[in-house]
Design a protein around this motif. Structure first.
Motif, PDB file in Angstrom:
ATOM      1  N   UNK A 159    -147.905 -53.078 -86.600  1.00 31.30           N
ATOM      2  CA  UNK A 159    -149.096 -53.780 -86.516  1.00 31.30           C
ATOM      3  C   UNK A 159    -149.033 -54.771 -85.199  1.00 31.30           C
ATOM      4  N   UNK A 160    -149.638 -54.308 -84.128  1.00 28.20           N
ATOM      5  CA  UNK A 160    -149.397 -55.228 -82.909  1.00 28.20           C
ATOM      6  C   UNK A 160    -150.064 -56.738 -83.460  1.00 28.20           C
ATOM      7  N   UNK A 161    -149.625 -57.706 -82.520  1.00 25.99           N
ATOM      8  CA  UNK A 161    -150.168 -59.155 -82.668  1.00 25.99           C
ATOM      9  C   UNK A 161    -151.563 -59.191 -82.885  1.00 25.99           C
ATOM     10  N   UNK A 162    -152.452 -59.801 -83.822  1.00 26.83           N
ATOM     11  CA  UNK A 162    -153.911 -59.631 -84.211  1.00 26.83           C
ATOM     12  C   UNK A 162    -154.212 -61.431 -83.858  1.00 26.83           C
ATOM     13  N   UNK A 163    -153.694 -62.032 -83.209  1.00 25.04           N
ATOM     14  CA  UNK A 163    -153.880 -63.234 -82.825  1.00 25.04           C
ATOM     15  C   UNK A 163    -155.294 -63.132 -81.926  1.00 25.04           C
ATOM     16  N   UNK A 164    -156.320 -64.087 -82.247  1.00 27.20           N
ATOM     17  CA  UNK A 164    -157.661 -64.033 -81.801  1.00 27.20           C
ATOM     18  C   UNK A 164    -158.403 -63.039 -82.116  1.00 27.20           C
ATOM     19  N   UNK A 165    -158.180 -62.138 -82.916  1.00 25.48           N
ATOM     20  CA  UNK A 165    -158.913 -60.898 -83.679  1.00 25.48           C
ATOM     21  C   UNK A 165    -159.804 -61.394 -85.113  1.00 25.48           C
ATOM     22  N   UNK A 166    -160.731 -60.845 -85.290  1.00 24.08           N
ATOM     23  CA  UNK A 166    -161.588 -61.322 -86.517  1.00 24.08           C
ATOM     24  C   UNK A 166    -161.859 -60.123 -87.577  1.00 24.08           C
ATOM     25  N   UNK A 167    -161.157 -60.300 -88.779  1.00 23.93           N
ATOM     26  CA  UNK A 167    -161.345 -59.106 -89.465  1.00 23.93           C
ATOM     27  C   UNK A 167    -161.950 -59.354 -90.737  1.00 23.93           C
ATOM     28  N   UNK A 168    -163.013 -58.809 -91.169  1.00 23.60           N
ATOM     29  CA  UNK A 168    -163.827 -58.764 -92.496  1.00 23.60           C
ATOM     30  C   UNK A 168    -163.374 -57.566 -93.407  1.00 23.60           C
ATOM     31  N   UNK A 169    -162.956 -57.613 -94.421  1.00 28.52           N
ATOM     32  CA  UNK A 169    -162.395 -56.706 -95.256  1.00 28.52           C
ATOM     33  C   UNK A 169    -163.050 -57.067 -96.743  1.00 28.52           C
ATOM     34  N   UNK A 170    -163.847 -55.893 -96.931  1.00 22.20           N
ATOM     35  CA  UNK A 170    -164.616 -55.823 -98.330  1.00 22.20           C
ATOM     36  C   UNK A 170    -163.560 -55.412 -99.553  1.00 22.20           C
ATOM     37  N   UNK A 171    -163.686 -56.024-100.824  1.00 27.04           N
ATOM     38  CA  UNK A 171    -162.933 -55.868-101.739  1.00 27.04           C
ATOM     39  C   UNK A 171    -161.536 -56.185-101.742  1.00 27.04           C
ATOM     40  N   UNK A 172    -161.294 -57.241-101.146  1.00 22.26           N
ATOM     41  CA  UNK A 172    -159.940 -57.742-100.655  1.00 22.26           C
ATOM     42  C   UNK A 172    -159.351 -58.837-101.531  1.00 22.26           C
ATOM     43  N   UNK A 173    -159.681 -58.887-102.743  1.00 30.18           N
ATOM     44  CA  UNK A 173    -159.200 -59.942-103.757  1.00 30.18           C
ATOM     45  C   UNK A 173    -158.208 -59.241-104.665  1.00 30.18           C
ATOM     46  N   UNK A 174    -157.966 -57.907-104.534  1.00 30.82           N
ATOM     47  CA  UNK A 174    -157.085 -57.173-105.319  1.00 30.82           C
ATOM     48  C   UNK A 174    -156.696 -55.685-104.578  1.00 30.82           C
ATOM     49  N   UNK A 175    -155.527 -55.165-104.836  1.00 31.42           N
ATOM     50  CA  UNK A 175    -155.255 -53.824-104.677  1.00 31.42           C
ATOM     51  C   UNK A 175    -155.267 -53.486-103.252  1.00 31.42           C
ATOM     52  N   UNK A 176    -155.676 -52.501-102.692  1.00 32.39           N
ATOM     53  CA  UNK A 176    -155.448 -52.026-101.353  1.00 32.39           C
ATOM     54  C   UNK A 176    -156.139 -52.977-100.493  1.00 32.39           C
ATOM     55  N   UNK A 177    -157.227 -53.515-100.920  1.00 35.77           N
ATOM     56  CA  UNK A 177    -157.954 -54.571 -99.741  1.00 35.77           C
ATOM     57  C   UNK A 177    -157.188 -55.805 -99.680  1.00 35.77           C
ATOM     58  N   UNK A 178    -156.703 -56.241-100.730  1.00 31.44           N
ATOM     59  CA  UNK A 178    -155.870 -57.313-100.533  1.00 31.44           C
ATOM     60  C   UNK A 178    -154.611 -57.100 -99.823  1.00 31.44           C
TER      61      UNK A 178
ATOM     62  N   UNK B 195    -164.121 -54.402 -88.876  1.00 35.18           N
ATOM     63  CA  UNK B 195    -164.956 -54.368 -90.254  1.00 35.18           C
ATOM     64  C   UNK B 195    -164.191 -53.343 -91.123  1.00 35.18           C
ATOM     65  N   UNK B 196    -163.555 -53.684 -92.152  1.00 36.69           N
ATOM     66  CA  UNK B 196    -162.881 -52.590 -93.088  1.00 36.69           C
ATOM     67  C   UNK B 196    -163.612 -52.415 -94.174  1.00 36.69           C
ATOM     68  N   UNK B 197    -164.367 -51.264 -94.403  1.00 38.59           N
ATOM     69  CA  UNK B 197    -165.300 -50.935 -95.691  1.00 38.59           C
ATOM     70  C   UNK B 197    -164.144 -50.443 -96.847  1.00 38.59           C
ATOM     71  N   UNK B 198    -163.624 -51.272 -97.493  1.00 40.66           N
ATOM     72  CA  UNK B 198    -162.750 -50.937 -98.436  1.00 40.66           C
ATOM     73  C   UNK B 198    -163.180 -50.850 -99.980  1.00 40.66           C
ATOM     74  N   UNK B 199    -164.021 -51.547-100.261  1.00 37.90           N
ATOM     75  CA  UNK B 199    -164.355 -51.760-101.689  1.00 37.90           C
ATOM     76  C   UNK B 199    -164.900 -50.410-102.187  1.00 37.90           C
ATOM     77  N   UNK B 200    -164.527 -50.398-103.567  1.00 38.95           N
ATOM     78  CA  UNK B 200    -165.179 -49.186-104.201  1.00 38.95           C
ATOM     79  C   UNK B 200    -164.965 -49.324-105.484  1.00 38.95           C
ATOM     80  N   UNK B 201    -165.729 -48.296-106.326  1.00 37.80           N
ATOM     81  CA  UNK B 201    -165.533 -48.237-107.545  1.00 37.80           C
ATOM     82  C   UNK B 201    -165.406 -46.432-107.834  1.00 37.80           C
ATOM     83  N   UNK B 202    -164.729 -46.169-108.921  1.00 38.77           N
ATOM     84  CA  UNK B 202    -164.382 -44.643-109.138  1.00 38.77           C
ATOM     85  C   UNK B 202    -164.527 -44.362-110.699  1.00 38.77           C
ATOM     86  N   UNK B 203    -165.190 -43.219-110.866  1.00 37.68           N
ATOM     87  CA  UNK B 203    -165.363 -42.393-112.190  1.00 37.68           C
ATOM     88  C   UNK B 203    -166.277 -43.406-113.177  1.00 37.68           C
TER      89      UNK B 203
END
Length: 315
Positions: free
Chosen positions: A10-29, A93-101
């Motif tokens: 992963x390159x240096x991400x300083x100065x960049x802003x990321x929004x990650x959905x469903x980021x409190x657990x699992x893949x998003x975390x 913008x990382x659209x990660x959150x989801x539900x399954x089955x």
């Protein structure tokens, strides 16, 4: 391409802003954690703020929390307004959150839960935040799909909300196919702007809470086989991270695990089903999604095909 791509790449991400959905657990975390460790300012967009705050406390770097309930378009609009008030740009913008089955149920807006959460919620969020990304060189929208987009998957325009009959596996497949179709159609619209790109990824078989609603016939075999066929959330997050930050990534590409049948392994460029590339269906899904959510994007469809032979979306 380096087939052993890891977070060390992963390159240096300083100065960049990321929004990650469903980021409190699992893949998003794991995705948010890795970006924060490399210097990005990361927003955890989560339904449960308390759990989001607990997750943020376990990360290092500039990490904040934003309430977001993808099962409510009103909540999506509120979250987008809050983000717009505090951010002057979004790089990722990382659209990660989801539900399954999930069992048959609907969102607050009356959408089938998997289609409403996995596709429509993210479609609306992206449309409401995109103008914060368009001026930012190298910005990316990364949407997490699944190998499930191949399983009993189609866009059922005659019964999108599964009101006549419901199959949880087929409904999940529809939502994940929609994620890919959204990515490809969004990239087609973004191509003329030359700054933001849309990319997709999938985690293979990762050991997360997502499978908790699996049908009983699958749950027991998966429990037995899990140690053999699944990988950790940290490994499962790598395709998303590579799609988000690898300088070699192009718009319209799709990343997944490099192992056999894309079940596990280090991330690489993969292909999605022929059905996901049906352009007429992509266009129709886009129009229907705009109508259902009431969200219009600040990018129009080009009159000419921006993907000549040999480009990422030329199939």
């Amino acid at each position: 391409m380096n087939e052993k791509w890891t977070t060390a790449n992963i390159p240096d991400q300083r100065g960049r802003v990321a929004v990650v959905t469903g980021a409190n657990t699992g893949l998003g975390y794991e995705t948010a954690k890795a970006l924060a460790e490399r210097g990005a300012s990361v927003v955890l967009a989560v339904r449960d703020v308390e759990k989001g705050e607990q997750a943020a406390a376990r990360m290092t770097g500039d990490v904040t929390v934003q309430a977001l309930d993808l099962t409510s378009i009103e909540s999506v609009r509120t979250a987008a307004a809050a983000l717009r008030s505090r951010l002057d740009r979004i790089d990722l913008l990382i659209n990660n959150a989801g539900v399954m089955y999930t069992p048959k149920r609907t969102t607050r807006d009356g959408f089938e839960t998997q289609f409403g959460t996995n596709h429509l919620g993210h479609f609306a969020l992206t449309g409401l935040l995109l103008d914060l990304m368009l001026p930012v060189p190298g910005s990316r929208v990364v949407t997490v799909s699944s190998t499930g987009h191949r399983i009993r998957a189609a866009i059922h325009f005659d019964d999108l909300q599964w009101e006549r009959s419901y199959g949880r596996v087929a409904a999940y497949g529809q939502s994940k196919l929609a994620n890919l179709m959204f990515t490809y159609e969004l990239q087609r619209r973004l191509a003329a702007h030359g700054t933001t790109v849309a990319v997709a990824a999938h985690p293979g078989m990762s050991s997360t809470e997502l499978a908790r609603n699996s049908p009983a016939a699958l749950r027991l075999p998966l429990t037995w086989l899990a140690p053999l066929i699944t990988q950790t959330p940290a490994m499962g997050a790598l395709p998303t991270l590579r799609a988000a930050v690898d300088p070699a990534v192009r718009g319209g590409q799709y990343y997944g695990p490099g192992g056999r049948n894309e079940i596990k392994g280090h991330p690489r460029l993969v292909t999605s089903s022929p059905k996901s590339h049906e352009e007429a269906v992509q266009q129709r899904l886009w129009t229907v999604s705009e109508d259902l959510t009431g969200v219009r994007f600040p990018v129009a469809r080009p009159r000419q095909d921006p993907f000549p032979s040999g480009s990422a979306l030329a199939m």
